[in-house]
Design a protein around this motif. Sequence first.
Motif, PDB file in Angstrom:
ATOM      1  N   PHE A 212      -5.461 -16.114   5.217  1.00 44.56           N
ATOM      2  CA  PHE A 212      -5.136 -15.202   4.123  1.00 44.56           C
ATOM      3  C   PHE A 212      -5.598 -13.778   4.431  1.00 44.56           C
ATOM      4  CE2 PHE A 212      -5.200 -19.391   2.157  1.00 44.56           C
ATOM      5  CZ  PHE A 212      -4.013 -19.374   1.450  1.00 44.56           C
ATOM      6  N   LYS A 213      -6.670 -13.673   5.148  1.00 42.15           N
ATOM      7  CA  LYS A 213      -7.091 -12.335   5.592  1.00 42.15           C
ATOM      8  C   LYS A 213      -6.071 -11.744   6.566  1.00 42.15           C
ATOM      9  CE  LYS A 213     -12.056 -13.214   5.079  1.00 42.15           C
ATOM     10  NZ  LYS A 213     -13.356 -13.364   5.777  1.00 42.15           N
ATOM     11  N   THR A 214      -5.551 -12.610   7.438  1.00 45.42           N
ATOM     12  CA  THR A 214      -4.528 -12.156   8.391  1.00 45.42           C
ATOM     13  C   THR A 214      -3.253 -11.753   7.654  1.00 45.42           C
ATOM     14  OG1 THR A 214      -5.422 -13.689  10.034  1.00 45.42           O
ATOM     15  CG2 THR A 214      -3.218 -12.801  10.446  1.00 45.42           C
ATOM     16  N   ILE A 215      -2.885 -12.549   6.634  1.00 45.00           N
ATOM     17  CA  ILE A 215      -1.699 -12.220   5.825  1.00 45.00           C
ATOM     18  C   ILE A 215      -1.870 -10.848   5.180  1.00 45.00           C
ATOM     19  CG2 ILE A 215      -0.383 -12.855   3.757  1.00 45.00           C
ATOM     20  CD1 ILE A 215      -1.120 -15.805   4.419  1.00 45.00           C
ATOM     21  N   ASN A 216      -3.052 -10.620   4.601  1.00 50.83           N
ATOM     22  CA  ASN A 216      -3.315  -9.336   3.943  1.00 50.83           C
ATOM     23  C   ASN A 216      -3.321  -8.182   4.948  1.00 50.83           C
ATOM     24  OD1 ASN A 216      -3.736  -8.275   1.301  1.00 50.83           O
ATOM     25  ND2 ASN A 216      -5.850  -7.778   1.873  1.00 50.83           N
ATOM     26  N   MET A 217      -3.799  -8.466   6.159  1.00 55.03           N
ATOM     27  CA  MET A 217      -3.816  -7.428   7.201  1.00 55.03           C
ATOM     28  C   MET A 217      -2.381  -7.028   7.567  1.00 55.03           C
ATOM     29  SD  MET A 217      -5.256  -7.718  11.095  1.00 55.03           S
ATOM     30  CE  MET A 217      -3.888  -8.808  11.519  1.00 55.03           C
ATOM     31  N   PHE A 218      -1.517  -8.020   7.783  1.00 59.60           N
ATOM     32  CA  PHE A 218      -0.119  -7.713   8.102  1.00 59.60           C
ATOM     33  C   PHE A 218       0.576  -7.037   6.919  1.00 59.60           C
ATOM     34  CE2 PHE A 218      -0.474 -10.908  11.574  1.00 59.60           C
ATOM     35  CZ  PHE A 218       0.026 -10.121  12.589  1.00 59.60           C
ATOM     36  N   ARG A 219       0.190  -7.415   5.694  1.00 57.77           N
ATOM     37  CA  ARG A 219       0.792  -6.776   4.520  1.00 57.77           C
ATOM     38  C   ARG A 219       0.401  -5.300   4.452  1.00 57.77           C
ATOM     39  NH1 ARG A 219      -0.801 -10.144   0.700  1.00 57.77           N
ATOM     40  NH2 ARG A 219       1.099 -11.399   0.766  1.00 57.77           N
ATOM     41  N   ASP A 220      -0.853  -5.006   4.779  1.00 52.62           N
ATOM     42  CA  ASP A 220      -1.291  -3.607   4.815  1.00 52.62           C
ATOM     43  C   ASP A 220      -0.482  -2.817   5.845  1.00 52.62           C
ATOM     44  OD1 ASP A 220      -3.145  -4.073   2.864  1.00 52.62           O
ATOM     45  OD2 ASP A 220      -4.824  -4.377   4.261  1.00 52.62           O
ATOM     46  N   SER A 221      -0.265  -3.440   6.994  1.00 56.07           N
ATOM     47  CA  SER A 221       0.535  -2.776   8.032  1.00 56.07           C
ATOM     48  C   SER A 221       1.975  -2.586   7.567  1.00 56.07           C
ATOM     49  CB  SER A 221       0.510  -3.611   9.319  1.00 56.07           C
ATOM     50  OG  SER A 221      -0.811  -3.759   9.792  1.00 56.07           O
ATOM     51  N   LEU A 222       2.474  -3.581   6.843  1.00 55.75           N
ATOM     52  CA  LEU A 222       3.843  -3.492   6.323  1.00 55.75           C
ATOM     53  C   LEU A 222       3.969  -2.353   5.323  1.00 55.75           C
ATOM     54  CD1 LEU A 222       6.720  -4.649   5.999  1.00 55.75           C
ATOM     55  CD2 LEU A 222       5.792  -6.259   4.317  1.00 55.75           C
ATOM     56  N   LEU A 223       2.985  -2.227   4.455  1.00 59.89           N
ATOM     57  CA  LEU A 223       3.030  -1.160   3.451  1.00 59.89           C
ATOM     58  C   LEU A 223       2.966   0.222   4.112  1.00 59.89           C
ATOM     59  CD1 LEU A 223       0.666  -2.702   0.748  1.00 59.89           C
ATOM     60  CD2 LEU A 223       3.104  -2.260   0.505  1.00 59.89           C
ATOM     61  N   ALA A 224       2.324   0.283   5.253  1.00 61.70           N
ATOM     62  CA  ALA A 224       2.184   1.577   5.941  1.00 61.70           C
ATOM     63  C   ALA A 224       3.514   2.067   6.506  1.00 61.70           C
ATOM     64  CB  ALA A 224       1.145   1.465   7.060  1.00 61.70           C
TER      65      ALA A 224
END
Length: 345
Positions: free
Chosen positions: A90-102
Amino acid sequence: YRKFRIDSAIYYVSQNRQIALALNDAVKQDEAALQLANLYSSSGKYREAEILLKSVQKKQLDAGLLPLYYEVNAQFFEHYATNSYNEDYFKTINMFRDSLLAVLDPAGIKYRVNHAQRDIYNGNPDRAERNLLALLEKAEQNDTDYAMVAYLLGNIYQAGNDIKKQEYYYTLSAIADIKNAIKDNAAIQVLALMNYEKGNIDTAYMLTRSAIDDALFCGVKFRTLRISELYSIINSAYLEKEAKSRSLLERYLLLISVLSVFLILAIVYVYKQMRKVSRIKEELLDTTRELERLNSDIVAANTRLNESNNLLSEANRIKEEYIAHFFDLCSSYINKLEDYRKTLN
């Protein structure tokens, strides 16, 4: 086909990939690889999906494909976490989501949806709720993102234990999935669990069967795994309820059978009584006719008797007159004899 039937979607993406290879177009090859990896992870082919994701070099990736790259990676770990729960996923999911939002357009709906998901994960449901409600107000039910927005709102209210709103938004999401022929759905599964917890076993079973049928038809492995765990629980409750219903039905059938026997006996008894009453009526009718005949005879006899009485009365009157006349004659003779006696004296 991506949200309808994954096998067909895989077929067409594979065809696209072959075309991209034939064209020697690296951008289209990477795009097809990412799409195929996403489909593989949805269908449970995690090893194949992982190989494809590793084959895509992020540094050499076209800037226009970065959103797809981050989204597919986030969904890969989301799907994989269904089989093996791990907080690191879930931390990895959130990390990729942050990158996606960027790399997403802040004005786009995908940015706002992913931003709301990040707010939910980071413990800021109020802001996520406001953004999602604003999105839902503008969206139409036939929009592809409508079901996702409604589903996320349901998740927020589920965390806040607001049962009424939770059920309302999950229902909106399920309706949107059905209208848009989306078989890869999650809302129906949650609604099935809610109905089970409320004791609506029949509705829960119906929704569970619908969710399983959709997941199997679509080929979404992680959805099938989620619903199969719930299905065993709901199916056991449903079978137990059906067993109780059958037992109750058997009792009712036995009671109905006994009542039917009594009813048949009552019908036979009533029929016999009716036959008996019918015979009595016939006998009474015959008796009535005989009485009428006897009454006629009595009336005739009375008439004759009256006539005889009249004749007797007339004869008695005549006799009385003759007797009176005789008495008068006797009295006259007596007087004459008296006068004669006196004369002789």
